[in-house]
Design a protein around this motif. Sequence first.
Motif, PDB file in Angstrom:
ATOM      1  N   PHE A   1       0.841  -1.201   0.000  1.00  0.00           N
ATOM      2  CA  PHE A   1       0.000   0.000   0.000  1.00  0.00           C
ATOM      3  C   PHE A   1       0.873   1.247   0.000  1.00  0.00           C
ATOM      4  O   PHE A   1       2.021   1.215   0.470  1.00  0.00           O
ATOM      5  CB  PHE A   1      -0.914   0.015   1.233  1.00  0.00           C
ATOM      6  N   ASP A   2       0.305   2.341  -0.506  1.00  0.00           N
ATOM      7  CA  ASP A   2       1.003   3.622  -0.385  1.00  0.00           C
ATOM      8  C   ASP A   2       0.324   4.540   0.634  1.00  0.00           C
ATOM      9  O   ASP A   2       0.777   5.647   0.871  1.00  0.00           O
ATOM     10  CB  ASP A   2       1.167   4.313  -1.735  1.00  0.00           C
ATOM     11  N   LEU A   3      -0.778   4.056   1.237  1.00  0.00           N
ATOM     12  CA  LEU A   3      -1.448   4.795   2.307  1.00  0.00           C
ATOM     13  C   LEU A   3      -2.099   3.788   3.239  1.00  0.00           C
ATOM     14  O   LEU A   3      -2.813   2.888   2.790  1.00  0.00           O
ATOM     15  CB  LEU A   3      -2.512   5.742   1.740  1.00  0.00           C
ATOM     16  N   ILE A   4      -1.850   3.932   4.536  1.00  0.00           N
ATOM     17  CA  ILE A   4      -2.511   3.101   5.552  1.00  0.00           C
ATOM     18  C   ILE A   4      -3.111   4.034   6.599  1.00  0.00           C
ATOM     19  O   ILE A   4      -2.424   4.903   7.134  1.00  0.00           O
ATOM     20  CB  ILE A   4      -1.536   2.112   6.212  1.00  0.00           C
ATOM     21  N   VAL A   5      -4.402   3.836   6.874  1.00  0.00           N
ATOM     22  CA  VAL A   5      -5.128   4.676   7.832  1.00  0.00           C
ATOM     23  C   VAL A   5      -5.701   3.778   8.923  1.00  0.00           C
ATOM     24  O   VAL A   5      -6.422   2.817   8.632  1.00  0.00           O
ATOM     25  CB  VAL A   5      -6.266   5.451   7.147  1.00  0.00           C
ATOM     26  N   ALA A   6      -5.382   4.086  10.162  1.00  0.00           N
ATOM     27  CA  ALA A   6      -5.904   3.337  11.309  1.00  0.00           C
ATOM     28  C   ALA A   6      -6.611   4.329  12.229  1.00  0.00           C
ATOM     29  O   ALA A   6      -5.971   5.005  13.033  1.00  0.00           O
ATOM     30  CB  ALA A   6      -4.778   2.615  12.051  1.00  0.00           C
ATOM     31  N   SER A   7      -7.917   4.419  12.089  1.00  0.00           N
ATOM     32  CA  SER A   7      -8.704   5.373  12.869  1.00  0.00           C
ATOM     33  C   SER A   7      -9.340   4.662  14.057  1.00  0.00           C
ATOM     34  O   SER A   7     -10.205   3.801  13.898  1.00  0.00           O
ATOM     35  CB  SER A   7      -9.791   6.007  11.986  1.00  0.00           C
ATOM     36  N   LEU A   8      -8.892   5.013  15.249  1.00  0.00           N
ATOM     37  CA  LEU A   8      -9.437   4.469  16.497  1.00  0.00           C
ATOM     38  C   LEU A   8      -9.431   2.947  16.523  1.00  0.00           C
ATOM     39  O   LEU A   8     -10.444   2.314  16.840  1.00  0.00           O
ATOM     40  CB  LEU A   8     -10.868   4.994  16.716  1.00  0.00           C
ATOM     41  N   SER A   9      -8.293   2.334  16.181  1.00  0.00           N
ATOM     42  CA  SER A   9      -8.246   0.874  16.187  1.00  0.00           C
ATOM     43  C   SER A   9      -7.029   0.301  16.906  1.00  0.00           C
ATOM     44  O   SER A   9      -7.078  -0.833  17.383  1.00  0.00           O
ATOM     45  CB  SER A   9      -8.272   0.335  14.750  1.00  0.00           C
ATOM     46  N   LEU A  10      -5.935   1.026  17.008  1.00  0.00           N
ATOM     47  CA  LEU A  10      -4.693   0.445  17.510  1.00  0.00           C
ATOM     48  C   LEU A  10      -4.587   0.446  19.038  1.00  0.00           C
ATOM     49  O   LEU A  10      -3.628  -0.108  19.574  1.00  0.00           O
ATOM     50  CB  LEU A  10      -3.492   1.193  16.919  1.00  0.00           C
ATOM     51  N   HIS A  11      -5.547   1.021  19.739  1.00  0.00           N
ATOM     52  CA  HIS A  11      -5.439   1.073  21.200  1.00  0.00           C
ATOM     53  C   HIS A  11      -5.779  -0.265  21.859  1.00  0.00           C
ATOM     54  O   HIS A  11      -5.626  -0.405  23.070  1.00  0.00           O
ATOM     55  CB  HIS A  11      -6.340   2.172  21.765  1.00  0.00           C
ATOM     56  N   TRP A  12      -6.232  -1.258  21.078  1.00  0.00           N
ATOM     57  CA  TRP A  12      -6.492  -2.590  21.615  1.00  0.00           C
ATOM     58  C   TRP A  12      -5.382  -3.573  21.252  1.00  0.00           C
ATOM     59  O   TRP A  12      -5.551  -4.782  21.424  1.00  0.00           O
ATOM     60  CB  TRP A  12      -7.822  -3.121  21.088  1.00  0.00           C
ATOM     61  N   VAL A  13      -4.277  -3.097  20.722  1.00  0.00           N
ATOM     62  CA  VAL A  13      -3.179  -3.966  20.302  1.00  0.00           C
ATOM     63  C   VAL A  13      -2.231  -4.205  21.476  1.00  0.00           C
ATOM     64  O   VAL A  13      -1.836  -3.271  22.167  1.00  0.00           O
ATOM     65  CB  VAL A  13      -2.421  -3.336  19.115  1.00  0.00           C
ATOM     66  N   ASN A  14      -1.867  -5.468  21.705  1.00  0.00           N
ATOM     67  CA  ASN A  14      -0.942  -5.789  22.798  1.00  0.00           C
ATOM     68  C   ASN A  14       0.469  -5.288  22.501  1.00  0.00           C
ATOM     69  O   ASN A  14       1.117  -4.706  23.357  1.00  0.00           O
ATOM     70  CB  ASN A  14      -0.917  -7.300  23.037  1.00  0.00           C
ATOM     71  N   ASP A  15       0.939  -5.544  21.288  1.00  0.00           N
ATOM     72  CA  ASP A  15       2.307  -5.161  20.911  1.00  0.00           C
ATOM     73  C   ASP A  15       2.227  -4.026  19.894  1.00  0.00           C
ATOM     74  O   ASP A  15       2.345  -4.243  18.690  1.00  0.00           O
ATOM     75  CB  ASP A  15       3.035  -6.373  20.318  1.00  0.00           C
TER      76      ASP A  15
END
Length: 291
Positions: free
Chosen positions: A101-115
Amino acid sequence: MQVFDRALLRRRRDRAAGTVHQVAPILEDCADRLLDRLDDVTRRFSRALDLGGRGVVAPRLRDRGIASVVSADLSPAMAARAGGLAVAADEEFLPFAPESFDLIVASLSLHWVNDLPGALIQIRRALAPDGLFLASLPGLGTLQPLRQALAEAETALRGGLSPRVSPFPELRDAAGLLQRAGFALPVADAEEVGLAYRTPFALLADLRAAGEANAVLARDPRTPPRALFPMAAAALPEGQDGIRPGLRLLMLTGWAPHESQQKPARPGSATHRLADALGSTEQTTGEKPGG
């Protein structure tokens, strides 16, 4: 370190796929705040990944003329809400080839990631050189009144407490995480999102509707005391416009490294004096170093 119960989170997001429309205005506002950063970028994108956008990010990317948009979510049902190509994917184990990809958007999703550092490294690898990463996640201070009220109520009822609100990162750590993951030109800033609820139970209902209920592994598995939530609700501070739970939104921007990007100058390579730039006169004390 395992902080979150990812299996429980997936089940809750599966259920929330049928209720998340109830909080669409909040999700849309947060997505718009994040995607506004694309207005300051001259680069044009053709292959985008919407990571956990809950059906509001992908349509906005397509409206901006991005032809290929893939929507990925831990929950297959939630990923399908975005329309187009949907993939069930765990942010901790992204299934995409390098430079996809040339663009990745993570809106309100990464706060549940352990690592989170590991997830950011995978995201950077999935970006083509000079690709852009945009993310938003709740920061420290989010839901603080609710966290405090629940802690005080549970301490009074049980003589102790268990985590009932997810931990959130601090702004000062965000840019460092991007740099650690290998992103170029990392930037982190914060915005306060104004939210107000007439009743505490409306706030709790929105959290459940969005799939944001407590999924901390260290949570107390016992049934909460019947008086816990009414007692906590009564303790929440209330203003003229209702209860303000607090949503501090951390905005992250980083680029996949490319030779065309600006690089910091080498120490000692300056060709002009600071005094000349400031229009001031340079003065010396006449003392020798250490004198």
